[in-house]
Structure formats: structure tokens, C-alpha cells
Write an enzyme that holds these catalytic residues in place. Sequence first.
Site, PDB file in Angstrom:
ATOM      1  CG  ASP A  13      -2.262   0.715   0.927  1.00  0.00           C
ATOM      2  OD1 ASP A  13      -2.226   1.865   0.441  1.00  0.00           O
ATOM      3  OD2 ASP A  13      -3.341   0.136   1.184  1.00  0.00           O
ATOM      4  CG  ASP A  67      -9.460   4.845  -6.565  1.00  0.00           C
ATOM      5  OD1 ASP A  67     -10.601   5.008  -7.045  1.00  0.00           O
ATOM      6  OD2 ASP A  67      -8.757   5.778  -6.154  1.00  0.00           O
ATOM      7  CE  LYS A 124     -15.555  13.055 -11.324  1.00  0.00           C
ATOM      8  NZ  LYS A 124     -14.881  14.379 -11.244  1.00  0.00           N
ATOM      9  NE  ARG A 175     -12.909   0.898  10.528  1.00  0.00           N
ATOM     10  CZ  ARG A 175     -11.842   1.585  10.899  1.00  0.00           C
ATOM     11  NH1 ARG A 175     -11.753   2.874  10.637  1.00  0.00           N
ATOM     12  NH2 ARG A 175     -10.851   0.985  11.541  1.00  0.00           N
TER      13      ARG A 175
END
Length: 266
Positions: free
Chosen positions: A118, A168, A172, A242
Site C-alpha cells: 500500500d 480504487d 468517472k 469496515r
Amino acid sequence: MSEQPQTPEPPAPRTEKVLPRDKAPRFPGGPAADPAGSHHERRIRSFQPRRSRVTTGQGEYLERLWPVWGFDIDGLREIDLVEMFEGLPVVLEIGFGMGEATAQMAADDPGTGILAVDVHTPGQGNLLGLAERGGLNNVRVANGDAIILLREMLRPDALDGLRVYFPDPWPKKRHHKRRLIQPEFLSLAATRMKPGAVLHCATDWEDYAEQMLEVLDAHPDFENTVDGGGYAPRPAFRPLTRFEGQGLDKGHVVHDLLFRRVGHGG
């Protein structure tokens, strides 16, 4: 006339070079802001570094544990996963957020090593803390671009699995080219996965799930583990995160995709 003593001119004020926020070293010996730097070509990335606030505890874990369990993806060396994980089978996880699900999977399956990648500094510190408190010796944390890790730093057939949970979605349409799960990525990942290794993706964006399914179905190096094709039920080993819970609360539907790396030559 006696000469008047001259008052010395005050020294010029000292100026210190202030590095831009995204270039300044944040933690001694910790993750670098841009580990690959200019070593590799500029290209469209599927991620954006997030420089959110690091808590005192996360910072302490980064300073103390990064030299032990973390490394930067600089693209300048080859990583020996057999040595790093002492012979355990290794699964690469791309994007782990704050690391709670990663730590849970590592605790539930201590016989599998998890190489977690990450660029989120608070999450890196949080996962290191979870690993230490849980005695999880089967977790390593990598900072940087997973594409460079796969292409430049891992050996062929190094991975026993690959996990991409809630990447992600770049919702758009003009940004869809930034999405990670594309044919080019799958071709690269396949070279680093052993035959039989499973690529496990999960997303709560319907159109991204459809794209994932389409490109995976069409790719010659992967086959669906679901009889008859389509999405898979959420496997028990993937914890409910979460982030996933927030999506479910909003009415999102989560799709899991599990595709097996086929043997070399088909």
C-alpha cells in the site's frame, strides 16, 4: 573629530531548505515518499498516495518496525520471498487500507505469508502495530507501486495467490483507464503466479465488477473457479472489512471473483 564607531551590519538571516511535503522524510528509516523515484517510466497509476495524519502510535511502529518487517518498492533489487517468509507459501495483497482484514487473515492462517502492499502511511503503521501485538510473523509490508514490485522485484512463479480487495474504482468514465484490473496487469501478474494460484478480487462497484469479470473471462492465463462462471460467494477467509460494511450500509452489492492461474502453456 574622533571617529564614530560603526555599528556592524546584522548577519543575513539563515534560510533552511524546506522540502515539499510529499518529499520530506517523515520517519527515520521508514517508508519513503516516492521509493522508485525516477528509476522507472512515468505512466498512469491506479492509485493516489494519501498523506493523511499519522498518529503518534502509528509513527512509533513505523520507526521501530519498518526496518524489520517493511521495505520500499524501489525497483532496484530482486526479493527472495522464500527467504523473507522462511519457506511459507506467499500471497500478495495489493491495497490493504488500515490493515485490519490483513491482520485477521494472517492470524487465521499462520501457515501462509502475506506480502501486503500500500502507499497509505497511516495504514502501514497500523498494520505493523497489529502484526506486533498479534505476534504475526507471517506479515511483511511493502511501500510503493505494486506494478514495479511485480515487474522488477519478484521472480517468476513466486506467488501462491494474489488478492485485490476494493481497489480504487475510479468511477468517472474518463478515469476508467486508471483501474488496476486490466488485461496488461493480468498478463504481468500471471508471470509471477504459480500455476494453480488464485487471483481473488472484490469490489462493491457494479460496473467495475462487470469489467473485472469481462477481462478475467477473456484472459488466457486465468480460469473461473466457479462452475458455470460468474461471481463467487464471499469465501470465509475474507473478513468483512469496515469499508465493506460502509458500502453495504449504503446498499452496495459486493462481488467476489476467484480466478485460477492456468498451467504454463494452457
